[in-house]
Design an enzyme around this catalytic site. Structure first.
Site, short mmCIF file in Angstrom:
data_model
loop_
_atom_site.label_atom_id
_atom_site.label_comp_id
_atom_site.label_asym_id
_atom_site.label_seq_id
_atom_site.Cartn_x
_atom_site.Cartn_y
_atom_site.Cartn_z
N CYS A 268 37.05 37.76 85.20
CA CYS A 268 37.80 36.70 85.88
C CYS A 268 37.94 35.47 84.98
O CYS A 268 37.25 35.31 83.99
CB CYS A 268 37.11 36.32 87.19
N ASP B 134 28.99 35.49 96.06
CA ASP B 134 28.78 34.59 94.93
C ASP B 134 27.70 33.58 95.29
O ASP B 134 27.32 33.43 96.46
CB ASP B 134 30.10 33.87 94.60
#
Length: 220
Positions: free
Chosen positions: A11, A130
């Site tokens: 990412c 996360d």
């Protein structure tokens, strides 16, 4: 849902050469950040250039944080995204309206955060977990307590937060996620300044990260 092979996403891609390095190393997906406060944010023009370098069978994900509808529509009308990732406080109805597959990210403090997210975003194609930060929506480079992740998962679970080549194999063996997501852990480092170059990936680090993931895929 338990995978037979762990998927990977790189990412925070900001350059075509980094997207190509990710694909050549074997990444399943790349992520483009459409959130201006992020140091890894890209413009529509940058995104189009990056996507044009991505070979077949690599999923292009667009990441948004609390966007308005028009902002998302502007991006998807000009950038050929395969998957949307909502990393803010977007309700399920908002995420579903763009007629594309999507995943939801949740910042984790407690096991209940994940369990509630499975229920609140039940139509997602996956849930990304996360580290919690009260000020930032991801990209912190911090890991969280993986032991709070429930074993029962009604949808694919993607692990993010502080992953790098040195800990990803251990993380996979402990959590058994559907996939892993890395950004800061594969970025270049400016030795003279002693700082990471956010948004600039290190091809060698990407290759090492993917090799660690593959070592688990091949042995487990």
């Amino acid at each position: 849902m338990q995978p037979t092979r762990i998927r990977t996403k790189i990412c925070g891609i900001t350059r075509p050469e980094d997207a190509l390095a990710a694909a050549e190393a074997g990444a399943d997906a790349i992520g483009l950040v459409f959130y201006e406060p992020s140091p890894r944010s890209v413009s529509i023009e940058q995104a189009r250039a990056i996507v044009s370098s991505v070979p077949a069978f690599v999923t292009v994900t667009g990441l948004f944080v609390n966007p308005d509808r028009m902002a998302v529509e502007q991006v998807v009308s000009r950038v050929p995204l395969d998957l949307l990732q909502f990393h803010g406080d977007e309700p399920q109805d908002f995420c579903q309206q763009f007629h594309r597959r999507w995943i939801k990210a949740v910042r984790v403090q407690l096991r209940s955060d994940i369990e509630q997210a499975f229920d609140s975003w039940s139509q997602a194609s996956g849930l990304l977990v996360d580290a919690y930060d009260p000020q930032r929506y991801g990209g912190t480079g911090q890991r969280f307590d993986w032991s709070v992740i429930p074993e029962k998962r009604p949808m694919p679970l993607i692990l993010a937060g502080g992953l790098e080549a040195g800990n990803v194999a251990r993380a996979i063996r402990q959590v058994r996620p559907w996939g892993v997501d890395v950004s800061g852990g594969v970025e270049a480092f400016d030795i003279e300044r002693g700082t990471a170059l956010k948004g600039i990936k290190d091809a060698a680090k990407i290759t090492e990260f993917l090799s660690e993931v593959n070592s688990v895929n091949q042995t487990d």
